[in-house]
Design a protein around this motif. Structure first.
Motif, short mmCIF file in Angstrom:
data_model
loop_
_atom_site.label_atom_id
_atom_site.label_comp_id
_atom_site.label_asym_id
_atom_site.label_seq_id
_atom_site.Cartn_x
_atom_site.Cartn_y
_atom_site.Cartn_z
N VAL A 62 0.84 -1.20 0.00
CA VAL A 62 0.00 0.00 0.00
C VAL A 62 0.88 1.25 0.00
N LEU A 63 0.58 2.12 -0.95
CA LEU A 63 1.33 3.36 -1.10
C LEU A 63 0.43 4.56 -0.80
N LEU A 101 -1.74 5.81 7.82
CA LEU A 101 -2.93 5.12 7.32
C LEU A 101 -2.77 3.61 7.42
N GLY A 102 -1.54 3.17 7.73
CA GLY A 102 -1.23 1.74 7.72
C GLY A 102 -0.47 1.35 6.47
N GLU A 103 -0.07 2.33 5.69
CA GLU A 103 0.62 2.11 4.42
C GLU A 103 2.02 1.52 4.61
N ASP A 104 2.56 0.95 3.52
CA ASP A 104 3.93 0.44 3.54
C ASP A 104 4.93 1.53 3.20
N GLU A 127 9.07 12.00 6.30
CA GLU A 127 8.26 10.81 6.53
C GLU A 127 8.05 9.98 5.27
N SER A 128 8.55 10.46 4.15
CA SER A 128 8.36 9.74 2.89
C SER A 128 9.57 8.87 2.56
N GLN A 129 9.36 7.86 1.73
CA GLN A 129 10.47 7.04 1.24
C GLN A 129 10.87 7.50 -0.17
N VAL A 130 9.90 8.15 -0.84
CA VAL A 130 10.11 8.52 -2.23
C VAL A 130 9.65 9.95 -2.46
N VAL A 131 10.38 10.69 -3.29
CA VAL A 131 9.84 11.95 -3.81
C VAL A 131 9.90 11.90 -5.33
N LEU A 132 8.74 12.13 -5.95
CA LEU A 132 8.67 12.25 -7.40
C LEU A 132 8.73 13.74 -7.72
N ILE A 133 9.78 14.16 -8.39
CA ILE A 133 9.89 15.56 -8.79
C ILE A 133 9.25 15.68 -10.16
N ASN A 134 8.09 16.32 -10.19
CA ASN A 134 7.26 16.33 -11.41
C ASN A 134 7.41 17.64 -12.18
N LYS A 135 6.91 17.62 -13.41
CA LYS A 135 6.90 18.77 -14.33
C LYS A 135 8.31 19.21 -14.72
N ILE A 187 17.12 16.62 4.58
CA ILE A 187 16.01 16.30 5.48
C ILE A 187 15.93 14.79 5.68
N ASN A 188 16.17 14.05 4.61
CA ASN A 188 16.04 12.59 4.67
C ASN A 188 16.98 11.97 3.64
N HIS A 189 18.13 11.50 4.11
CA HIS A 189 19.17 11.05 3.17
C HIS A 189 18.79 9.72 2.50
N GLN A 190 17.76 9.03 3.04
CA GLN A 190 17.38 7.75 2.43
C GLN A 190 16.34 7.90 1.32
N LEU A 191 15.91 9.12 1.07
CA LEU A 191 14.88 9.34 0.05
C LEU A 191 15.31 8.81 -1.31
N LYS A 192 14.37 8.13 -1.97
CA LYS A 192 14.55 7.76 -3.38
C LYS A 192 13.96 8.89 -4.20
N LEU A 193 14.74 9.42 -5.13
CA LEU A 193 14.25 10.56 -5.91
C LEU A 193 14.07 10.15 -7.37
N PHE A 194 12.94 10.53 -7.95
CA PHE A 194 12.67 10.26 -9.36
C PHE A 194 12.25 11.56 -10.04
N ARG A 195 12.93 11.88 -11.14
CA ARG A 195 12.55 13.07 -11.91
C ARG A 195 11.60 12.64 -13.01
#
Lengths: 113, 224
Positions: free
Chosen positions: B32-33, B130-133, B157-165, B186-194
């Motif tokens: 769950v995302l 929410l109980g999400e993974d 609190e996020s694992q991923v940031v999608l940088i959009n546009k 802020i969070n060095h473990q973040l996975k970033l996707f452009r």
């Protein structure tokens, strides 16, 4: 503005506890709010006002104690104040930092008769 | 006068229901995302692209959080996947107690991945488990470089940031490399996707990551 929903949870807990402890009027509530929660103290105060019509809260004063953001380095165990939300150890530059305080959001105590 | 010590977390009720949700998701082996962002950053467009790419590979379901409308749910329904709408009627976020009854309207046994699109808001949703993974935040380059510093919690609190546009980069003052550095502070473990949802760019690494997480959850759940 989620402070109103937070406050609904807070007054629920207070009502329940006051009933259990036979308290009819609350005079003071001490709430602890970490600086890394998204709850704004002024908005919490405003939300609390909405419950003042209820006898239990009529004369109650809400006090908020803020907890600063502190980090603990997982590598060198240095404990430090986090500035500008930069989670990097000032001692060894590691980014492997746990939030030691600043995420608190709880009722510490209340007083009443 | 009586002084009563409580030390009860304000969000305790929410967190208890979140734990119940999480337990159910584990039992079903369902990943769950929780998708969060400010309004207009492109959450629904990203969701559409993600569904396009994954619906042949995985069985998907979506919970749409919206204050009043069903506009987003209608966009998702067109893809022929299971959608449940939650109208928060004014509330600026979803909480675990709103999600729990919505789960009854989905056949969880028949899903691999459930995406919850939260209410457009960069502040409040971050506070509610929410109980999400995993949590994915969307940040568009048009919003400006200062957003991580202004709204640190959602990124912490996020694992991923999608940088959009990213297609708009030439028209903005956004320094995307600096933006990524600020997020990592802020969070060095973040996975970033452009990505660009409009031009369908950069999605393959993101959907691959998502598929890996889904498979990992299935394995973990089967081994328990």
């Amino acid at each position: 503005m989620h402070e109103l929903s937070l406050m609904m949870g807070i007054v629920d807990q207070l009502r329940k506890s006051a009933a259990e402890n036979n308290i009819k009027k609350i005079s003071k509530v001490m709430l602890v709010v970490g600086e890394m929660t998204m709850a704004v103290p002024d908005a919490l105060q405003l939300a609390f006002e909405a419950f003042k019509e209820e006898e239990l809260f009529q004369n109650a004063v809400l006090e908020i104690r803020k907890e600063p953001v502190r980090g603990e380095c997982k590598d060198c165990h240095h404990n430090f104040g986090v500035e500008d939300f930069a989670f990097v150890c000032p001692n060894c530059s590691s980014p492997n930092v746990r939030i030691a305080s600043g995420r608190e959001l709880y009722i510490d105590y209340y007083e009443g008769d | 006068m009586v002084k009563v010590r409580m030390a009860t977390p304000v969000l305790q009720q929410n967190d208890e229901v979140a734990r119940e949700n999480r337990k159910l998701f584990r039992k079903k082996g369902l990943f769950v995302l929780n998708l969060m962002s400010s309004p207009g950053s492109g959450k629904t467009s990203i969701l559409e692209r993600t569904i396009e790419k994954l619906s042949s590979r995985l069985k998907l379901g979506v919970i749409e959080g919206d204050i009043y409308t069903t506009k987003d749910a209608e966009r998702i329904e067109k893809f022929g996947i299971a959608v449940v709408q939650i109208n928060t009627a004014g509330a600026c976020h979803l909480d675990a107690r709103m999600v729990q009854p919505a789960l009854d309207d989905l056949d969880l046994n028949d899903l691999d991945l459930l995406i919850v699109e939260n209410v457009g808001n960069l502040v409040c949703p971050a506070e509610f488990d929410l109980g999400e993974d995993a949590r994915a935040a969307v940040l568009s380059v048009a919003e400006g470089n200062d957003k991580p510093a202004k709204y640190p919690l959602v990124f912490r609190e996020s694992q991923v940031v999608l940088i959009n546009k990213i297609d708009l980069l030439p028209h903005t003052d956004c320094d995307i490399d600096q933006l990524e550095k600020d997020l990592k502070l802020i969070n060095h473990q973040l996975k970033l996707f452009r990505v660009s949802a409009r031009l369908d760019q950069g999605f393959e690494p993101w959907v691959q990551w998502l598929e890996e997480q889904v498979n990992l959850k299935k394995k973990l759940s089967a081994s328990q």
